[in-house]
Write a protein that holds these residues in place. Structure first.
Motif, mmCIF file in Angstrom:
data_model
loop_
_atom_site.group_PDB
_atom_site.id
_atom_site.type_symbol
_atom_site.label_atom_id
_atom_site.label_comp_id
_atom_site.label_asym_id
_atom_site.label_seq_id
_atom_site.Cartn_x
_atom_site.Cartn_y
_atom_site.Cartn_z
ATOM 1 N N CYS A 66 46.441 -80.478 -53.935
ATOM 2 C CA CYS A 66 45.387 -79.967 -53.041
ATOM 3 C C CYS A 66 45.835 -79.730 -51.590
ATOM 4 O O CYS A 66 46.323 -80.631 -50.921
ATOM 5 C CB CYS A 66 44.207 -80.911 -53.058
ATOM 6 N N VAL A 115 44.602 -71.076 -53.281
ATOM 7 C CA VAL A 115 45.273 -71.049 -51.982
ATOM 8 C C VAL A 115 46.758 -71.361 -52.140
ATOM 9 O O VAL A 115 47.178 -71.958 -53.140
ATOM 10 C CB VAL A 115 44.635 -72.037 -50.976
ATOM 11 N N ALA A 153 43.675 -78.794 -49.355
ATOM 12 C CA ALA A 153 42.471 -79.058 -48.559
ATOM 13 C C ALA A 153 41.702 -77.798 -48.168
ATOM 14 O O ALA A 153 41.151 -77.725 -47.066
ATOM 15 C CB ALA A 153 42.820 -79.891 -47.328
ATOM 16 N N SER A 154 41.688 -76.832 -49.033
ATOM 17 C CA SER A 154 40.829 -75.667 -48.801
ATOM 18 C C SER A 154 40.255 -75.235 -50.151
ATOM 19 O O SER A 154 40.346 -74.071 -50.539
ATOM 20 C CB SER A 154 41.646 -74.540 -48.157
ATOM 21 N N CYS A 186 48.823 -74.171 -54.705
ATOM 22 C CA CYS A 186 48.015 -75.342 -55.052
ATOM 23 C C CYS A 186 47.551 -75.226 -56.502
ATOM 24 O O CYS A 186 47.089 -74.168 -56.921
ATOM 25 C CB CYS A 186 46.805 -75.442 -54.118
ATOM 26 N N LEU A 198 42.303 -78.999 -59.106
ATOM 27 C CA LEU A 198 41.218 -78.456 -59.927
ATOM 28 C C LEU A 198 40.616 -77.131 -59.453
ATOM 29 O O LEU A 198 40.596 -76.159 -60.217
ATOM 30 C CB LEU A 198 40.115 -79.511 -60.094
ATOM 31 N N SER A 199 40.119 -77.072 -58.229
ATOM 32 C CA SER A 199 39.453 -75.834 -57.790
ATOM 33 C C SER A 199 40.396 -74.645 -57.871
ATOM 34 O O SER A 199 40.015 -73.552 -58.303
ATOM 35 C CB SER A 199 38.955 -75.958 -56.350
ATOM 36 N N CYS A 200 41.633 -74.871 -57.451
ATOM 37 C CA CYS A 200 42.587 -73.757 -57.471
ATOM 38 C C CYS A 200 43.003 -73.441 -58.908
ATOM 39 O O CYS A 200 43.188 -72.266 -59.256
ATOM 40 C CB CYS A 200 43.792 -74.074 -56.587
HETATM 41 S S1 FES Z 1 42.208 -77.614 -55.042
HETATM 42 FE FE1 FES Z 1 43.428 -76.174 -54.046
HETATM 43 S S2 FES Z 1 43.021 -76.543 -51.988
HETATM 44 FE FE2 FES Z 1 41.966 -78.146 -52.990
#
Ligand code: FES
Length: 177
Positions: free
Chosen positions: A144, A153, A146-147, A99, A102-104
């Motif tokens: 994404c 992830v 979803a984690s 993934c 953004l967060s990843c």
């Molecule tokens: S940003 Fe990677 S799981 Fe949502």
């Protein structure tokens, strides 16, 4: 199949071999279609079924499904290109999907992708999925999964992995025999 009025399927699917649907698969698919009030509603299920059997959705598969469901090939191709779970090319025995949303991305997804590519002799900067010469691994960025709270992830085939450090990445690859 009469494709004279059909809109063209993009060139990226042109270089792929033909495929043959066995009699048993054909009856399975015909039965599947009967579950839907309109043939076109069976599109996703047919795509899943073809991908499960052949490993990816070739241009010929897109045309075959379109003909079967009385659609234009472009109607089927739109689904293949929209949903990330469909592969337009053959993928390796182990499909590593990292993934990069953004967060990843903030959590190290690009480093993780680069780690896999460098271990497997692939180009981390190439566009799209890349497969090793022996066909064992395909590495690809996806959006994404979803984690977002457990970044970075990834998936290895259908197995989901969270908080993947380089050491954990090596473990995951090590389990791919
Ligand atoms: S940003 Fe990677 S799981 Fe949502």
């Amino acid at each position: 199949m009469n494709l004279s009025n059909a809109q063209p399927v993009p060139n990226q699917l042109l270089d792929q071999p033909d495929f043959a649907v066995s009699a048993s698969m054909l009856s399975e698919i015909d039965e599947l279609i009967t579950h839907y009030p309109k043939k076109r509603s069976a599109s996703l299920m047919l795509l899943h079924s073809i991908q499960e059997h052949f490993g990816y959705i070739s241009r010929q598969a897109v045309e075959w499904i379109a003909s079967k469901l009385e659609l234009q090939p472009i109607n089927v191709y739109e689904l293949v290109s929209f949903y990330p779970m469909f592969h337009q090319k053959r993928v390796g025995k182990y499909h590593l999907r990292v993934c990069r949303t953004l967060s990843c991305a903030l959590g190290g997804a690009y480093e993780l992708h680069e780690h896999f590519c460098s271990k497997l002799g692939l180009d981390a900067h190439a566009h799209g999925p890349q497969t090793t010469k022996d066909g064992k691994f395909t590495v690809e960025f996806v959006e994404c999964l979803a984690s977002c709270g457990t970044a970075p992830v990834m998936m290895c085939n259908e197995a989901f992995h969270e908080g993947v450090s380089p050491a954990k990445a090596d473990e995951i690859m090590g389990r791919c025999k």
